[in-house]
Design a protein around this motif. Sequence first.
Motif, PDB file in Angstrom:
ATOM      1  N   SER A 119      28.010  48.537   2.484  1.00 30.26           N
ATOM      2  CA  SER A 119      28.074  47.317   1.687  1.00 30.26           C
ATOM      3  C   SER A 119      28.754  46.197   2.452  1.00 30.26           C
ATOM      4  O   SER A 119      28.269  45.055   2.465  1.00 30.26           O
ATOM      5  CB  SER A 119      28.813  47.588   0.377  1.00 30.26           C
ATOM      6  OG  SER A 119      29.008  46.395  -0.347  1.00 30.26           O
ATOM      7  N   ASP A 120      29.860  46.513   3.101  1.00 30.92           N
ATOM      8  CA  ASP A 120      30.570  45.496   3.883  1.00 30.92           C
ATOM      9  C   ASP A 120      29.668  44.937   4.982  1.00 30.92           C
ATOM     10  O   ASP A 120      29.612  43.716   5.204  1.00 30.92           O
ATOM     11  CB  ASP A 120      31.836  46.100   4.502  1.00 30.92           C
ATOM     12  CG  ASP A 120      32.858  46.504   3.449  1.00 30.92           C
ATOM     13  OD1 ASP A 120      32.769  45.989   2.322  1.00 30.92           O
ATOM     14  OD2 ASP A 120      33.731  47.339   3.765  1.00 30.92           O
ATOM     15  N   GLY A 175      23.666  39.411   2.977  1.00 26.90           N
ATOM     16  CA  GLY A 175      24.012  38.886   1.667  1.00 26.90           C
ATOM     17  C   GLY A 175      23.568  39.764   0.520  1.00 26.90           C
ATOM     18  O   GLY A 175      23.724  39.403  -0.644  1.00 26.90           O
ATOM     19  N   THR A 176      22.978  40.920   0.805  1.00 23.71           N
ATOM     20  CA  THR A 176      22.588  41.879  -0.229  1.00 23.71           C
ATOM     21  C   THR A 176      23.117  43.247   0.180  1.00 23.71           C
ATOM     22  O   THR A 176      23.515  43.465   1.321  1.00 23.71           O
ATOM     23  CB  THR A 176      21.055  41.963  -0.379  1.00 23.71           C
ATOM     24  OG1 THR A 176      20.482  42.437   0.851  1.00 23.71           O
ATOM     25  CG2 THR A 176      20.460  40.625  -0.734  1.00 23.71           C
ATOM     26  N   THR A 177      23.105  44.182  -0.765  1.00 20.71           N
ATOM     27  CA  THR A 177      23.568  45.528  -0.443  1.00 20.71           C
ATOM     28  C   THR A 177      22.831  46.552  -1.284  1.00 20.71           C
ATOM     29  O   THR A 177      22.333  46.236  -2.371  1.00 20.71           O
ATOM     30  CB  THR A 177      25.094  45.653  -0.651  1.00 20.71           C
ATOM     31  OG1 THR A 177      25.539  46.894  -0.124  1.00 20.71           O
ATOM     32  CG2 THR A 177      25.465  45.560  -2.118  1.00 20.71           C
ATOM     33  N   LEU A 205       9.400  39.113  -2.855  1.00 22.94           N
ATOM     34  CA  LEU A 205      10.625  38.328  -2.886  1.00 22.94           C
ATOM     35  C   LEU A 205      11.805  39.215  -2.566  1.00 22.94           C
ATOM     36  O   LEU A 205      11.832  40.377  -2.960  1.00 22.94           O
ATOM     37  CB  LEU A 205      10.818  37.718  -4.280  1.00 22.94           C
ATOM     38  CG  LEU A 205       9.750  36.693  -4.660  1.00 22.94           C
ATOM     39  CD1 LEU A 205       9.917  36.301  -6.106  1.00 22.94           C
ATOM     40  CD2 LEU A 205       9.838  35.475  -3.777  1.00 22.94           C
ATOM     41  N   PRO A 206      12.792  38.701  -1.858  1.00 19.92           N
ATOM     42  CA  PRO A 206      13.976  39.502  -1.572  1.00 19.92           C
ATOM     43  C   PRO A 206      14.757  39.801  -2.840  1.00 19.92           C
ATOM     44  O   PRO A 206      14.572  39.151  -3.867  1.00 19.92           O
ATOM     45  CB  PRO A 206      14.776  38.626  -0.609  1.00 19.92           C
ATOM     46  CG  PRO A 206      14.283  37.244  -0.841  1.00 19.92           C
ATOM     47  CD  PRO A 206      12.845  37.375  -1.264  1.00 19.92           C
ATOM     48  N   GLY A 207      15.657  40.795  -2.762  1.00 18.61           N
ATOM     49  CA  GLY A 207      16.443  41.209  -3.920  1.00 18.61           C
ATOM     50  C   GLY A 207      17.460  40.155  -4.311  1.00 18.61           C
ATOM     51  O   GLY A 207      17.655  39.146  -3.646  1.00 18.61           O
ATOM     52  N   ASP A 208      18.148  40.439  -5.409  1.00 18.11           N
ATOM     53  CA  ASP A 208      19.116  39.488  -5.936  1.00 18.11           C
ATOM     54  C   ASP A 208      20.445  39.615  -5.219  1.00 18.11           C
ATOM     55  O   ASP A 208      20.658  40.479  -4.401  1.00 18.11           O
ATOM     56  CB  ASP A 208      19.307  39.719  -7.437  1.00 18.11           C
ATOM     57  CG  ASP A 208      19.767  41.131  -7.748  1.00 18.11           C
ATOM     58  OD1 ASP A 208      19.605  42.000  -6.882  1.00 18.11           O
ATOM     59  OD2 ASP A 208      20.285  41.344  -8.847  1.00 18.11           O
TER      60      ASP A 208
END
Length: 306
Positions: A115-116, A123-125, A280-283
């Motif tokens: 995640s880091d 910008g997503t994980t 579309l990319p994720g949120d």
Amino acid sequence: MKKLTILAILFLSAFGSLAQPGIVAHRGFYKYEGSAENTISALQNTIDHDLYASEFDVRFTSDGVGILYHDAAINGRPIEDARYHDLYANPAFTLKNGETIPPLKDVLAIFKKASDEQLASRGTTTRILWEVKMPNRKERRDETIRRTAEMLKDYPLRDLVQLISFDLECCRQLAALLPDVPVAYLGGDVPPAQLKEHGISGIVYHYKVIFAHPEWVKEAHQLGMTVNVWTVNDANDAVSLSDLGVDYITTDLPLDMQHWLHKTVINPDTGEVRSEGVRLPGDSAARGIGSPQNRRQDAGHRVRQC
């Protein structure tokens, strides 16, 4: 810019939302060379391929160690009655790909590290769908719920976790113990409104249940609940479920699913399937796994900004 915005609106009107469901790797992305289900490599594959989430199964040993394993017993020995050290010494603890069954604490550490790194670079994980596997004996069931809640209370990424279970009472208790952690029911036999009364925030139902009750997707969304379907390994089913508006699709074939959802858009009026190459990319990771409305709003914003 104005012309592009009008075209985007017309496209959305004709073919439905462009926001595609998040792809969840069932027991990790294990159908990959050298991997196996519910292993470190399967979870790392999920992270490396930037999939929306990984699902995995968790059971607790008699001495309270969480491990990733689907079945109730290892080589005939019930996990709920065995100490972790004794299981570790069992030859069956080493899987056919050479990996050992991973302890939950190691898995959570891997997702924290990933995640880091992902947030810094993209910008997503990758999220976590943690299936709580319930033991047979009541005292062990109570311990499983308590230990699950204790582990998550101190986990720094709890906003990226969704707890799921086939056991309705387990879902009820976890929703009460962890009100800020999304909890979803797997059973497929309860309408969303009844689950909402108990604080349960999502459904994770077999895709055939959703085909039989498509109205449950709208009902869940009206209640602010998420809809996930399992286990979808067919392109036609994937497109139909996406058209119904499910939020997540759990699959054994995440790269195929990525391709199917990337390439196909279905016209709700004619049933025509067209290849559009839209994905579309994720949120944003900050919104967590339990907010489909924000997912769609963000996706729509991205279309308008093209």
